[in-house]
Write a protein that holds these residues in place. Sequence first.
Motif, PDB file in Angstrom:
ATOM      1  N   LYS A  36      51.057  14.405  19.085  1.00  0.00           N
ATOM      2  CA  LYS A  36      52.025  13.630  19.890  1.00  0.00           C
ATOM      3  C   LYS A  36      52.613  14.539  20.976  1.00  0.00           C
ATOM      4  N   TYR A  40      52.014  18.625  21.731  1.00  0.00           N
ATOM      5  CA  TYR A  40      53.083  19.628  21.787  1.00  0.00           C
ATOM      6  C   TYR A  40      52.946  20.447  23.072  1.00  0.00           C
ATOM      7  N   HIS A 165      58.546  10.145   5.611  1.00  0.00           N
ATOM      8  CA  HIS A 165      58.784  11.375   6.368  1.00  0.00           C
ATOM      9  C   HIS A 165      60.027  12.042   5.798  1.00  0.00           C
ATOM     10  N   SER A 207      54.224  20.106   8.555  1.00  0.00           N
ATOM     11  CA  SER A 207      53.869  21.520   8.347  1.00  0.00           C
ATOM     12  C   SER A 207      54.775  22.176   7.308  1.00  0.00           C
ATOM     13  N   ARG A 222      50.285  15.824   7.498  1.00  0.00           N
ATOM     14  CA  ARG A 222      50.370  15.616   8.955  1.00  0.00           C
ATOM     15  C   ARG A 222      50.856  16.925   9.578  1.00  0.00           C
ATOM     16  N   GLY A 224      51.580  19.379  12.544  1.00  0.00           N
ATOM     17  CA  GLY A 224      51.806  19.523  13.978  1.00  0.00           C
ATOM     18  C   GLY A 224      51.929  20.977  14.352  1.00  0.00           C
ATOM     19  N   ILE A 225      53.148  21.473  14.348  1.00  0.00           N
ATOM     20  CA  ILE A 225      53.503  22.762  14.945  1.00  0.00           C
ATOM     21  C   ILE A 225      52.623  23.933  14.477  1.00  0.00           C
ATOM     22  N   TYR A 367      59.657  23.446  19.433  1.00  0.00           N
ATOM     23  CA  TYR A 367      59.097  22.110  19.652  1.00  0.00           C
ATOM     24  C   TYR A 367      59.508  21.589  21.032  1.00  0.00           C
TER      25      TYR A 367
HETATM   26  C1  PLP Z   1      55.934  15.171  14.320  1.00  0.00           C
HETATM   27  C2  PLP Z   1      55.641  14.642  12.982  1.00  0.00           C
HETATM   28  C3  PLP Z   1      54.919  15.403  12.059  1.00  0.00           C
HETATM   29  C4  PLP Z   1      54.485  16.832  12.321  1.00  0.00           C
HETATM   30  O1  PLP Z   1      55.571  17.705  12.183  1.00  0.00           O
HETATM   31  P1  PLP Z   1      55.387  19.304  12.298  1.00  0.00           P
HETATM   32  O2  PLP Z   1      56.689  19.845  11.889  1.00  0.00           O
HETATM   33  O3  PLP Z   1      55.095  19.571  13.735  1.00  0.00           O
HETATM   34  O4  PLP Z   1      54.265  19.670  11.425  1.00  0.00           O
HETATM   35  C5  PLP Z   1      54.600  14.809  10.850  1.00  0.00           C
HETATM   36  N1  PLP Z   1      54.995  13.548  10.557  1.00  0.00           N
HETATM   37  C6  PLP Z   1      55.695  12.799  11.430  1.00  0.00           C
HETATM   38  C7  PLP Z   1      56.097  11.411  11.047  1.00  0.00           C
HETATM   39  C8  PLP Z   1      56.046  13.314  12.651  1.00  0.00           C
HETATM   40  O5  PLP Z   1      56.760  12.580  13.506  1.00  0.00           O
END
Ligand code: PLP
Length: 383
Positions: A36, A40, A165, A207, A222, A224-225, A367
């Motif tokens: 997303k 990043y 989440h 993460s 999921r 991301g970072i 971020y």
């Molecule tokens: C952004 C996001 C993630 C990833 O988070 P990180 O801390 O970057 O790993 C996972 N789940 C949801 C719902 C998110 O919005």
Amino acid sequence: MIESSRITLREKSVYNNINFLRKKLGKKVKISSVVKANAYGHGIEQIVPLFEKAGIDHFSVFDYNEATRVANSLAAPQSIMIMGWISDNNVKNAILKGFDFFVFNNERLLVALEHAKALNKKARIHLEAETGMNRSGLNNQELIKAITLINDNKEYFDVQGFCTHLAGAESISNHFRIQKQIKKYHKMLTLAEKSGIIPQFRHMANSAAAFVYPKTRMDLVRIGIMQYGFWSSAETFIHYLGNKAKRIDPLERILGWDSKIMSIKEIKTGEYIGYGITFLAQSDIKTALIPVGYSCGYSRSLSNRGRVLIRGQRCSVIGVVNMNMIIADITNIPDAEVGDEVVIIGRQGDLEIKVSAFSDISNELNYEVLAHLSGKIKRTIIN
Ligand SMILES: *Cc1c(COP(=O)(O)O)cnc(C)c1O
């Protein structure tokens, strides 16, 4: 396209990070690569093919538009999961294109059902449970309604996931709240499964959670970072290090950002530099003009505080950050020339400007700094 600076993406660091994640998370856990906010700030179009080459076959985005960008960047069809916004009309297109999407309320579920019927195609959904973050997701009663609706229309739904989440797994201060959320998630999951809804992927970890709370990995994480080479917080890195003998960071930053000196000036003692009166030359100094400003993502809060690297030396940003330019003090680099490389983020010689140094000064999260990098800056892949 902005050509006054460029963002570089180090391909081998992508493989390093993905390999590290795969090794630590285990073969059974699917990694959904979160891309997303233009991956990043790295650039969806440039980074998605690299993640795909590294073996990633599941991608997460915030909205429909990002999902189509990911789809268009892939060499072969892979799963794409929309975690947030889709306009009602694009719910139809999402189903048509086979995108997965979160169902975080029953309005979304009804819209999905309507389009799935019209298209005579199953909607690939992830039921999002509200477990205590109080942001998005179905509460108990809403979940019960959703289950009934799905069970009454089984031919129109493919329940790909059951998810939630966590509200801040990167900080120990949230520990109690996170534990409560995990419990609640499992209660709600049991409710769904007892009603005959068996999701393919049970997931809740980002993460931080994947590393701090290994039990949250379940079927899919999921991430991301971390895939970009950053820990979610200093705490998560320290937690990872634990008692390890080697105190080294296994992750590598992928992104660098550099520009060039546009012009050089000699300034006399007592002169102000740039807009206003925030910087007064206390001695004769030499300055370099650099074509990077807040419109590219260089925060205004770095005015008189930022640092850049030129000819292997650290130079201070002086005066305020302009829309398209900054000025650096290069008094100590007598041989600096117009056209010299200026590193904004990344390494030069023995020195490095880290995103975290950047964010510490500007009081932004990693971020945030990354997400602010303009999508118009050219991205170049390097080895
Ligand atoms: C952004 C996001 C993630 C990833 O988070 P990180 O801390 O970057 O790993 C996972 N789940 C949801 C719902 C998110 O919005």
